[in-house]
Design an enzyme around this catalytic site. Structure first.
Site, PDB file in Angstrom:
ATOM      1  N   ARG A 162      -7.668  -0.669   5.593  1.00  0.00           N
ATOM      2  CA  ARG A 162      -7.428   1.063   5.493  1.00  0.00           C
ATOM      3  C   ARG A 162      -5.946   0.421   4.754  1.00  0.00           C
ATOM      4  NH1 ARG A 162      -7.620   6.234   7.918  1.00  0.00           N
ATOM      5  NH2 ARG A 162      -6.154   6.721   5.717  1.00  0.00           N
ATOM      6  N   ARG A 189      -4.173  10.257   4.463  1.00  0.00           N
ATOM      7  CA  ARG A 189      -2.145  11.155   4.679  1.00  0.00           C
ATOM      8  C   ARG A 189      -1.797  11.513   3.452  1.00  0.00           C
ATOM      9  NH1 ARG A 189       1.195  14.518   8.095  1.00  0.00           N
ATOM     10  NH2 ARG A 189       3.510  13.655   7.375  1.00  0.00           N
ATOM     11  N   LYS A 241       0.998  -1.252  -0.332  1.00  0.00           N
ATOM     12  CA  LYS A 241      -0.012  -0.261   0.301  1.00  0.00           C
ATOM     13  C   LYS A 241       0.671   1.119   0.069  1.00  0.00           C
ATOM     14  CE  LYS A 241      -1.386   1.328   4.693  1.00  0.00           C
ATOM     15  NZ  LYS A 241      -1.700   2.317   3.875  1.00  0.00           N
ATOM     16  N   ASN A 242       2.013   0.977   0.622  1.00  0.00           N
ATOM     17  CA  ASN A 242       2.697   2.648   1.240  1.00  0.00           C
ATOM     18  C   ASN A 242       3.413   2.509  -0.543  1.00  0.00           C
ATOM     19  OD1 ASN A 242       1.280   2.661   3.235  1.00  0.00           O
ATOM     20  ND2 ASN A 242       3.549   2.490   4.992  1.00  0.00           N
ATOM     21  N   CYS A 296      -4.677   8.011   9.799  1.00  0.00           N
ATOM     22  CA  CYS A 296      -4.714   7.595  11.347  1.00  0.00           C
ATOM     23  C   CYS A 296      -4.212   8.649  11.516  1.00  0.00           C
ATOM     24  CB  CYS A 296      -4.313   6.181  10.999  1.00  0.00           C
ATOM     25  SG  CYS A 296      -5.241   4.999  10.290  1.00  0.00           S
ATOM     26  N   ASP A 337       5.321   0.527  11.922  1.00  0.00           N
ATOM     27  CA  ASP A 337       3.878   0.044  11.320  1.00  0.00           C
ATOM     28  C   ASP A 337       3.687  -0.898  12.220  1.00  0.00           C
ATOM     29  OD1 ASP A 337       3.624   2.501  10.367  1.00  0.00           O
ATOM     30  OD2 ASP A 337       3.489   1.555   8.470  1.00  0.00           O
ATOM     31  N   ARG A 390       1.556  14.726  13.278  1.00  0.00           N
ATOM     32  CA  ARG A 390       1.981  13.976  11.849  1.00  0.00           C
ATOM     33  C   ARG A 390       2.022  15.278  10.726  1.00  0.00           C
ATOM     34  NH1 ARG A 390      -1.090   8.605   9.537  1.00  0.00           N
ATOM     35  NH2 ARG A 390       0.979   8.864   8.410  1.00  0.00           N
ATOM     36  N   PRO A 391       2.759  16.501  11.650  1.00  0.00           N
ATOM     37  CA  PRO A 391       2.754  17.885  10.516  1.00  0.00           C
ATOM     38  C   PRO A 391       3.439  17.658   8.968  1.00  0.00           C
ATOM     39  CG  PRO A 391       4.279  17.826  12.456  1.00  0.00           C
ATOM     40  CD  PRO A 391       4.185  16.526  11.681  1.00  0.00           C
ATOM     41  N   ILE A 392       3.666  18.831   8.561  1.00  0.00           N
ATOM     42  CA  ILE A 392       4.066  18.337   7.118  1.00  0.00           C
ATOM     43  C   ILE A 392       4.979  19.701   6.371  1.00  0.00           C
ATOM     44  CG2 ILE A 392       1.687  17.668   5.830  1.00  0.00           C
ATOM     45  CD1 ILE A 392       0.665  19.934   4.619  1.00  0.00           C
ATOM     46  N   ASP A 393       5.487  20.045   7.702  1.00  0.00           N
ATOM     47  CA  ASP A 393       6.632  20.888   7.500  1.00  0.00           C
ATOM     48  C   ASP A 393       8.336  20.196   7.054  1.00  0.00           C
ATOM     49  OD1 ASP A 393       7.216  19.457   9.457  1.00  0.00           O
ATOM     50  OD2 ASP A 393       8.864  20.361  10.127  1.00  0.00           O
ATOM     51  N   LEU A 394       8.099  19.646   6.828  1.00  0.00           N
ATOM     52  CA  LEU A 394       9.835  18.940   6.212  1.00  0.00           C
ATOM     53  C   LEU A 394       8.399  19.050   4.370  1.00  0.00           C
ATOM     54  CD1 LEU A 394      10.476  16.080   8.452  1.00  0.00           C
ATOM     55  CD2 LEU A 394      11.254  18.135   8.710  1.00  0.00           C
TER      56      LEU A 394
HETATM   57  C1  UD1 Z   1       5.024   6.718   6.297  1.00  0.00           C
HETATM   58  C2  UD1 Z   1       3.998   5.297   6.178  1.00  0.00           C
HETATM   59  C3  UD1 Z   1       3.604   5.743   7.474  1.00  0.00           C
HETATM   60  C4  UD1 Z   1       5.023   4.843   8.255  1.00  0.00           C
HETATM   61  C5  UD1 Z   1       5.278   5.719   8.029  1.00  0.00           C
HETATM   62  C6  UD1 Z   1       6.602   6.095   9.414  1.00  0.00           C
HETATM   63  C7  UD1 Z   1       2.314   6.168   3.986  1.00  0.00           C
HETATM   64  C8  UD1 Z   1       1.391   6.475   2.986  1.00  0.00           C
HETATM   65  N1  UD1 Z   1       2.476   5.734   5.373  1.00  0.00           N
HETATM   66  O1  UD1 Z   1       4.409   7.666   7.098  1.00  0.00           O
HETATM   67  O2  UD1 Z   1       3.020   4.373   7.510  1.00  0.00           O
HETATM   68  O3  UD1 Z   1       4.453   4.698  10.173  1.00  0.00           O
HETATM   69  O4  UD1 Z   1       6.303   6.311   6.876  1.00  0.00           O
HETATM   70  O5  UD1 Z   1       7.722   4.427   8.941  1.00  0.00           O
HETATM   71  O6  UD1 Z   1       3.767   5.711   3.787  1.00  0.00           O
HETATM   72  N2  UD1 Z   1       7.695  14.769  10.514  1.00  0.00           N
HETATM   73  C9  UD1 Z   1       7.573  15.922  10.413  1.00  0.00           C
HETATM   74  N3  UD1 Z   1       7.483  16.685   8.808  1.00  0.00           N
HETATM   75  C10 UD1 Z   1       6.974  16.359   8.353  1.00  0.00           C
HETATM   76  C11 UD1 Z   1       6.519  15.122   7.967  1.00  0.00           C
HETATM   77  C12 UD1 Z   1       6.925  14.190   8.793  1.00  0.00           C
HETATM   78  O7  UD1 Z   1       7.437  15.863  11.554  1.00  0.00           O
HETATM   79  O8  UD1 Z   1       7.113  17.143   7.357  1.00  0.00           O
HETATM   80  C13 UD1 Z   1       7.742  13.615  11.430  1.00  0.00           C
HETATM   81  C14 UD1 Z   1       5.775  13.025  11.751  1.00  0.00           C
HETATM   82  O9  UD1 Z   1       5.063  13.700  12.330  1.00  0.00           O
HETATM   83  C15 UD1 Z   1       6.394  11.646  12.351  1.00  0.00           C
HETATM   84  C16 UD1 Z   1       8.053  11.225  11.481  1.00  0.00           C
HETATM   85  O10 UD1 Z   1       8.431  12.342  10.606  1.00  0.00           O
HETATM   86  O11 UD1 Z   1       6.804  11.923  13.855  1.00  0.00           O
HETATM   87  C17 UD1 Z   1       7.655  10.095  10.369  1.00  0.00           C
HETATM   88  O12 UD1 Z   1       7.206  10.630   9.628  1.00  0.00           O
HETATM   89  P1  UD1 Z   1       7.326  10.708   7.558  1.00  0.00           P
HETATM   90  O13 UD1 Z   1       8.469   9.134   8.001  1.00  0.00           O
HETATM   91  O14 UD1 Z   1       6.768  11.223   7.137  1.00  0.00           O
HETATM   92  O15 UD1 Z   1       6.073   9.089   7.671  1.00  0.00           O
HETATM   93  P2  UD1 Z   1       4.562   9.275   6.771  1.00  0.00           P
HETATM   94  O16 UD1 Z   1       5.526  10.091   5.710  1.00  0.00           O
HETATM   95  O17 UD1 Z   1       3.805  10.023   7.306  1.00  0.00           O
END
Ligand code: UD1
Length: 417
Positions: free
Chosen positions: A397, A92, A22-23, A116, A305, A121-125
């Site tokens: 999901r 997400r 899925k991912n 979920c 996960d 789960r911010p998107i700042d990066l």
């Molecule tokens: C992906 C996977 C999810 C898995 C996660 C970590 C998909 C669809 N989902 O989620 O199943 O649990 O990787 O292996 O591929 N973070 C920030 N800012 C950002 C982005 C992330 O602070 O802009 C933090 C998140 O809050 C979290 C950590 O970084 O604490 C890891 O997140 P990230 O690696 O981005 O996970 P996802 O891509 O959301």
């Protein structure tokens, strides 16, 4: 909301096949927005998240034809660059469309993504990465608007290897003239798969699977055919089945190296693992001993996960297992539910201290996220008596018709609507 009714402690025997990841499929579907042509994807499993992503693609202009295990996507005519809230908040992964839309249409407007509830789960990066390549970002009223006009090939330094941000930045860079270098990126197999897909469609990406990825800009991606990798989280969950319920299970379509941290953890414990190519046979030979200290970290370390499923396994092990969650702060919501089933777990900051019990008992429990629900299924399969798990839509999901697959192995599990 549906539920599962499980009558536990039935040993499981037989074969079970792992679905496509899925991912991996989610960013690849977003990546189709970059392709001016027809993309055929094989071995598709229609998890709920995939269906929701397909609805987004359709809304953006992709013509989608769904077959039993194959998708044909006509991506020649992408016109819409806006993803409204009712689409974005379903998952997400809607944020993965930001990079491709910027590249293809030179602008994008997306409502904040859903998904979920396992932490902030911010998107700042994602946004700061795009910004360092020159994208103009406006973050207002729950929408992110992004503009390509001043974007240029360059360097992005990730302070943390975010999986999604790495994928988004790769897709935002494929058409930038020159060389873009992403430092400190995530190394997950799903990122390697996304790059394999994009390169097959004409991109020029190097270094995937390491912590530096280099993208040489190309002018166009075409259509083509692709088969995604198998799902390592489903594989890991299946591996845990006989560990809680007993029996012997053959797992097909598995890439053992993708779950090597889990395999390593089980070494010299009371179970047998036999790997033969893309098959793995796992059987339980007694009550497992403590799993020691486990920490979730970016790949290739133990996957966050699999933390929730593993905590169900640890609840049956002899002695104390300590699992530390380093990735998401809200990933312990399954714990009170396991405790209802007799598990002895203390939450100490970001760690679970699990004192294994010889037996858990059935109870009425409630899922609140995808992998937490998988953990409750494992606990229910190993518990004495009936377990009712509510809110199993979370499970759909990322696991496809799980109850039917488990029934074939001999589990007593039914879905109730
Ligand atoms: C992906 C996977 C999810 C898995 C996660 C970590 C998909 C669809 N989902 O989620 O199943 O649990 O990787 O292996 O591929 N973070 C920030 N800012 C950002 C982005 C992330 O602070 O802009 C933090 C998140 O809050 C979290 C950590 O970084 O604490 C890891 O997140 P990230 O690696 O981005 O996970 P996802 O891509 O959301």
């Amino acid at each position: 909301m549906g539920s599962f009714l499980i009558n536990g402690q039935k040993p499981l025997f037989g074969s079970i096949k792992v679905d496509s990841a899925k991912n991996s499929l989610l960013p690849i579907l977003a990546g189709c927005l970059l392709c001016d042509g027809i993309v055929k994807i094989y071995d598709v499993t229609y998890f709920e998240d995939i269906l929701n992503m397909l609805e987004i693609l359709k809304m953006l202009g992709v013509k989608v034809k769904k077959y039993e295990h194959m998708l044909i996507l006509d991506c020649t005519n992408i016109q819409n660059s806006i993803i409204p809230i009712e689409y974005a908040n379903k998952l997400r992964a809607s944020i993965f469309c930001l990079g491709p839309l910027l590249s293809r249409l030179k602008k994008a407007k997306l409502a904040y993504p859903g998904g979920c509830s396992i932490g902030a789960r911010p998107i700042d990066l994602h946004l700061s990465g795009l910004n360092s390549l020159g994208a103009k970002i406006i973050d207002k009223h729950g929408y992110i608007s992004a503009f390509y006009d001043n974007m240029k090939a360059g360097e992005v330094h990730f302070p943390f290897p975010s999986v999604g941000a790495t994928e988004n930045l790769i897709m935002a860079s494929v058409f930038l003239k020159g060389k873009t270098t992403l430092y400190g990126v995530a190394k997950e197999p799903e990122i390697v798969d996304l790059c394999r897909f994009l390169n097959k469609m004409g991109a020029n990406i190097k270094g995937e699977g390491s912590d530096v990825i280099v993208i040489y800009g190309v002018s166009k991606l075409k259509g083509g055919e692709f088969r995604p990798i198998s799902d390592r989280i489903i594989a890991g969950t299946y591996l845990m089945l006989p560990l809680v319920a007993g029996g012997e299970v053959e797992i097909e379509n598995i890439v053992p190296s993708h779950i090597s941290s889990l395999i390593f953890l089980l070494k010299n414990n009371s179970c047998k693992l036999h790997i033969n190519g893309d098959k793995l046979i796992v059987s339980k030979i007694g009550r497992l001993s403590s799993l020691g200290k486990v920490e979730t970290l970016p790949y290739p370390h133990f996957a966050t996960d699999l933390q929730q499923p593993l905590s169900a396994v640890a609840s049956f092990c002899k002695g104390t297992t300590i699992i530390t969650e380093n990735m998401f702060e809200g990933r312990f919501k399954h714990v009170p539910q396991l405790i209802k089933m007799g598990a002895k777990i203390n939450i100490c900051d970001s760690s679970l201290v699990i004192q294994g019990k010889e037996e858990l008992y059935g109870a009425e429990v409630e899922a609140s996220d995808l992998r937490g629900c998988a953990s409750l299924v494992l606990a229910g399969l190993g518990a004495n008596g009936y377990t009712k798990i509510k809110n199993i839509e979370f499970l759909d999901r990322g696991y496809f018709k799980l109850e039917e697959k488990l029934q074939k192995l001999g589990a007593d599990i039914v879905r109730q609507t």
